[in-house]
Design an enzyme around this catalytic site. Structure first.
Site, PDB file in Angstrom:
ATOM      1  N   LEU A   8       0.842  -1.199   0.000  1.00  0.00           N
ATOM      2  CA  LEU A   8       0.000   0.000   0.000  1.00  0.00           C
ATOM      3  C   LEU A   8       0.873   1.242   0.000  1.00  0.00           C
ATOM      4  O   LEU A   8       1.672   1.455   0.915  1.00  0.00           O
ATOM      5  CB  LEU A   8      -0.916   0.018   1.230  1.00  0.00           C
ATOM      6  N   ARG A  15       2.319  14.951   6.094  1.00  0.00           N
ATOM      7  CA  ARG A  15       3.204  15.397   7.180  1.00  0.00           C
ATOM      8  C   ARG A  15       4.677  15.450   6.775  1.00  0.00           C
ATOM      9  O   ARG A  15       5.510  15.964   7.516  1.00  0.00           O
ATOM     10  CB  ARG A  15       3.018  14.493   8.414  1.00  0.00           C
ATOM     11  N   LYS A  22       5.683  10.507  -0.483  1.00  0.00           N
ATOM     12  CA  LYS A  22       6.382  10.020   0.718  1.00  0.00           C
ATOM     13  C   LYS A  22       7.240   8.793   0.461  1.00  0.00           C
ATOM     14  O   LYS A  22       8.401   8.728   0.886  1.00  0.00           O
ATOM     15  CB  LYS A  22       5.360   9.716   1.815  1.00  0.00           C
ATOM     16  N   ASP A 104       5.537   2.654   3.291  1.00  0.00           N
ATOM     17  CA  ASP A 104       6.299   3.577   4.143  1.00  0.00           C
ATOM     18  C   ASP A 104       6.874   2.879   5.372  1.00  0.00           C
ATOM     19  O   ASP A 104       7.284   3.531   6.327  1.00  0.00           O
ATOM     20  CB  ASP A 104       5.439   4.780   4.546  1.00  0.00           C
ATOM     21  N   GLY A 141      -3.632   0.884  15.810  1.00  0.00           N
ATOM     22  CA  GLY A 141      -4.738  -0.027  16.050  1.00  0.00           C
ATOM     23  C   GLY A 141      -4.345  -0.997  17.160  1.00  0.00           C
ATOM     24  O   GLY A 141      -3.224  -1.498  17.178  1.00  0.00           O
ATOM     25  N   ASN A 171      -1.220  -3.216  16.144  1.00  0.00           N
ATOM     26  CA  ASN A 171      -1.173  -3.749  14.784  1.00  0.00           C
ATOM     27  C   ASN A 171      -0.072  -3.034  14.017  1.00  0.00           C
ATOM     28  O   ASN A 171      -0.053  -1.805  13.941  1.00  0.00           O
ATOM     29  CB  ASN A 171      -2.534  -3.487  14.122  1.00  0.00           C
ATOM     30  N   TYR A 368      45.784  17.156 -13.883  1.00  0.00           N
ATOM     31  CA  TYR A 368      44.595  16.573 -14.498  1.00  0.00           C
ATOM     32  C   TYR A 368      45.046  15.530 -15.501  1.00  0.00           C
ATOM     33  O   TYR A 368      45.794  15.839 -16.442  1.00  0.00           O
ATOM     34  CB  TYR A 368      43.724  17.631 -15.204  1.00  0.00           C
ATOM     35  N   ASN A 379      56.787   9.062 -13.560  1.00  0.00           N
ATOM     36  CA  ASN A 379      56.662  10.126 -12.576  1.00  0.00           C
ATOM     37  C   ASN A 379      56.027  11.338 -13.239  1.00  0.00           C
ATOM     38  O   ASN A 379      56.558  11.858 -14.220  1.00  0.00           O
ATOM     39  CB  ASN A 379      58.052  10.473 -12.035  1.00  0.00           C
TER      40      ASN A 379
HETATM   41  C1  UD1 Z   1      -2.914   1.554   9.969  1.00  0.00           C
HETATM   42  C2  UD1 Z   1      -3.786   0.468  10.649  1.00  0.00           C
HETATM   43  C3  UD1 Z   1      -3.460   0.451  12.133  1.00  0.00           C
HETATM   44  C4  UD1 Z   1      -2.000   0.205  12.352  1.00  0.00           C
HETATM   45  C5  UD1 Z   1      -1.162   1.245  11.604  1.00  0.00           C
HETATM   46  C6  UD1 Z   1       0.296   0.862  11.657  1.00  0.00           C
HETATM   47  C7  UD1 Z   1      -5.860   0.395   9.389  1.00  0.00           C
HETATM   48  C8  UD1 Z   1      -7.281   0.799   9.354  1.00  0.00           C
HETATM   49  N1  UD1 Z   1      -5.165   0.808  10.417  1.00  0.00           N
HETATM   50  O1  UD1 Z   1      -3.346   2.790  10.488  1.00  0.00           O
HETATM   51  O2  UD1 Z   1      -4.211  -0.574  12.747  1.00  0.00           O
HETATM   52  O3  UD1 Z   1      -1.691   0.256  13.728  1.00  0.00           O
HETATM   53  O4  UD1 Z   1      -1.536   1.276  10.220  1.00  0.00           O
HETATM   54  O5  UD1 Z   1       1.060   1.872  11.099  1.00  0.00           O
HETATM   55  O6  UD1 Z   1      -5.415  -0.297   8.499  1.00  0.00           O
HETATM   56  N2  UD1 Z   1      -2.936   3.730   2.339  1.00  0.00           N
HETATM   57  C9  UD1 Z   1      -3.339   3.650   1.027  1.00  0.00           C
HETATM   58  N3  UD1 Z   1      -4.607   4.000   0.697  1.00  0.00           N
HETATM   59  C10 UD1 Z   1      -5.502   4.430   1.625  1.00  0.00           C
HETATM   60  C11 UD1 Z   1      -5.079   4.511   2.975  1.00  0.00           C
HETATM   61  C12 UD1 Z   1      -3.799   4.150   3.295  1.00  0.00           C
HETATM   62  O7  UD1 Z   1      -2.566   3.272   0.148  1.00  0.00           O
HETATM   63  O8  UD1 Z   1      -6.638   4.709   1.251  1.00  0.00           O
HETATM   64  C13 UD1 Z   1      -1.567   3.361   2.671  1.00  0.00           C
HETATM   65  C14 UD1 Z   1      -0.781   4.541   3.207  1.00  0.00           C
HETATM   66  O9  UD1 Z   1      -0.095   5.179   2.133  1.00  0.00           O
HETATM   67  C15 UD1 Z   1       0.173   3.891   4.183  1.00  0.00           C
HETATM   68  C16 UD1 Z   1      -0.597   2.680   4.680  1.00  0.00           C
HETATM   69  O10 UD1 Z   1      -1.592   2.433   3.730  1.00  0.00           O
HETATM   70  O11 UD1 Z   1       1.343   3.425   3.548  1.00  0.00           O
HETATM   71  C17 UD1 Z   1      -1.169   2.872   6.069  1.00  0.00           C
HETATM   72  O12 UD1 Z   1      -2.084   3.922   6.025  1.00  0.00           O
HETATM   73  P1  UD1 Z   1      -2.266   4.933   7.232  1.00  0.00           P
HETATM   74  O13 UD1 Z   1      -3.291   5.931   6.876  1.00  0.00           O
HETATM   75  O14 UD1 Z   1      -0.954   5.443   7.667  1.00  0.00           O
HETATM   76  O15 UD1 Z   1      -2.850   3.948   8.349  1.00  0.00           O
HETATM   77  P2  UD1 Z   1      -3.001   4.248   9.881  1.00  0.00           P
HETATM   78  O16 UD1 Z   1      -4.172   5.095  10.105  1.00  0.00           O
HETATM   79  O17 UD1 Z   1      -1.722   4.690  10.439  1.00  0.00           O
HETATM   80 CA    CA Z   2       0.402   5.377   9.540  1.00  0.00          CA
END
Ligand code: UD1
Ligand code: CA
Length: 458
Positions: A8, A15, A22, A104, A141, A171, A368, A379
């Site tokens: 993902l 941020r 990112k 990430d 989570g 998680n 050079y 030399n």
């Molecule tokens: C998520 C988990 C959480 C966990 C945390 C760990 C869920 C609902 N929550 O939360 O339980 O503790 O990660 O870091 O899964 N992304 C997409 N498309 C989207 C949303 C997110 O590609 O629509 C990608 C983001 O780019 C990122 C990753 O998924 O790489 C996680 O998304 P993020 O929004 O950071 O999740 P958290 O709310 O932190």
């Molecule tokens: Ca996150």
């Protein structure tokens, strides 16, 4: 075993406060998401589905896979991690172990990933979930468990009760399950929660409700599951990773004068008794043979440093081979295509490009040397310049064994200087010189005796 991966990487990463997506920010010289892809390759995954969204085109062209088949799916609106996975389901092979990773979270070791897949395969109808225990679980989570200790679900921080927020098992987001079940689950997700998102984490409770089990596994190191949200976190993880790599090198017999001032942005392979002083930056593929010594503030990229060779302070070595017992620096610059054979010596403020320097030859100061072939025991005096470029083309300079090139010589290429030739200081060599000759081009010295210097006007 046939494992497929969904990564993902569609989120904006606001941020980071950066125009660059990112996951393309670099850790140890490599894009975050490329680390994830490479870890998948190392664990032997066959197929990676990368979910892209923000900066999709940049991300697509910024990554590559050699051993793994890489495909891209676009998530145009970021409606949550569950929605992101849903975008990828059409490309999934049915009934196959499927790992879900985040673009990430760069440093999950391939052994940790393999172990998670193995844990899943031991109970193939369940989900293997990577969790960890954090002193401060804020934002993550939380893992909920029954009285008997089995996992019942994941509750997101924003949806958690005060009591649930006390749970410090969180998680990491990394999980492995069967693709056929995954497809069924993500098709049932809804966004009825505090953030109005499709949470991937809801599949845990679905799995449990079907009477299956969730098994959990923990990473060996916490940094393996650390995600990047800010440039500050990126810099912190960079240091953690640099220290880890420095530790591995030291365990392998490399002396690092200060492991906190060491930066590896590629692959370094070292024999024993190598010493690396502070503030060196190492990029690409670098090989240091036994006893090689690297001084402070040296930049090494794609090069090989031979046995007992010495690179002195502040040198820049790129695309070069330095032979056994040769030395370069301080302040030497060896550019791509340079080869120092054995026992050669290159001193300060000498730039060498696409040239071979033979055994025991020396260029000690301010020169050079470009597109040149220099024989053995030559030399090269201070201030010697190969005039290799006529404004349109590059030409070659050949200097044969035993030649002595006086200081401040210009060699106008193409030109060949024979064996044991002596070139007088200040000479401009414009045509080939035969073996054993002395060549000199210099205006005759004039002397005006009793010369009066001008005096300052009153
Ligand atoms: C998520 C988990 C959480 C966990 C945390 C760990 C869920 C609902 N929550 O939360 O339980 O503790 O990660 O870091 O899964 N992304 C997409 N498309 C989207 C949303 C997110 O590609 O629509 C990608 C983001 O780019 C990122 C990753 O998924 O790489 C996680 O998304 P993020 O929004 O950071 O999740 P958290 O709310 O932190
Ligand atoms: Ca996150």
């Amino acid at each position: 075993m046939d494992t497929q991966v969904i990564i993902l990487a569609a989120g904006k990463g606001s941020r980071m406060k950066s125009k660059l997506p990112k996951v393309l920010h670099k850790l140890s010289g490599k894009a975050l998401v490329q680390h994830v892809i490479d870890n998948c390759q190392s664990m032997g995954a066959k197929h990676c589905h990368l979910v892209v969204g923000h900066g999709a085109e940049m991300v697509k062209s910024g990554v590559s896979g050699e051993a793994v088949e890489l495909s891209f799916v676009e998530q145009t609106e970021q409606l949550g991690t569950g929605h992101a996975v849903k975008m990828a389901i059409d490309g999934l092979k049915p009934d196959t172990p499927t790992l879900i990773l985040y673009g990430d979270v760069p440093l999950t070791h391939h052994d940790t990933l393999s172990q998670l897949v193995d844990v899943h395969l031991a109970d193939p109808k369940g989900i293997a979930l990577m969790t960890c225990i954090l002193d401060d679980p804020t934002g993550y989570g939380r893992i909920t468990r029954s009285e008997s200790g089995s996992v019942t679900g994941i509750v997101e921080h924003k949806d958690a009760s005060d009591e649930q927020r006390l749970i410090n098992e969180v998680n990491t987001g990394i999980l492995c399950c069967n693709s056929t079940q995954l497809i069924q689950w993500v098709n049932q997700l809804n966004n009825d929660n505090a953030q109005g998102e499709y949470y991937l984490t809801d599949i845990i409770a679905m799995c449990v409700n079907e009477g299956n089990h969730i098994t959990t596994a923990q990473p060996t190191h916490l940094y393996e599951v650390e995600g990047i949200n800010t440039l500050r976190q990126l810099a912190e993880l960079e240091r953690v990773w640099q220290l880890e790599m420095a530790g591995q090198l030291m365990d392998g017999g490399v002396t690092l004068i200060d492991p906190t001032r060491f930066d590896l942005r590629g692959q370094l392979s070292c024999d024993s008794d190598v010493v690396i002083d502070v503030n060196c930056v190492i990029e690409g593929r670098v090989v240091l043979h036994e006893g090689a010594q690297i001084g402070p503030n040296v930049y090494l990229k794609d090069c090989t440093i031979g046995k007992d060779a010495v690179i002195k302070a502040n040198s820049v070595i790129e695309g070069a081979i330095v032979g056994a017992r040769s030395s370069a620096g301080p302040f030497a610059r060896l550019r791509p295509g340079t080869e120092l054979k054995e026992d050669a010596h290159i001193g300060n403020f000498v730039e060498i490009k696409k040239s071979t320097i033979g055994n025991g030859s020396k260029a000690g100061h301010l020169s050079y040397i470009g597109d040149a072939e220099i024989g053995e025991k030559v030399n090269i005096g201070a201030g010697t310049i190969t005039c290799n470029y006529d404004g349109a083309n590059k030409h070659k300079t050949i200097i044969d064994d035993g030649a002595f090139i006086g200081s401040d010589t210009q060699l106008v290429a193409p030109v060949k200087v024979g064996k044991n030739v002596t070139v007088g200081a200040g000479t401009t060599v414009t045509s080939d010189v035969d073996d054993d000759a002395l060549v000199i081009s210099r205006v005759k010295q004039k002397q005006i005796s009793g010369w009066q210097r001008p005096t300052k006007n009153k």
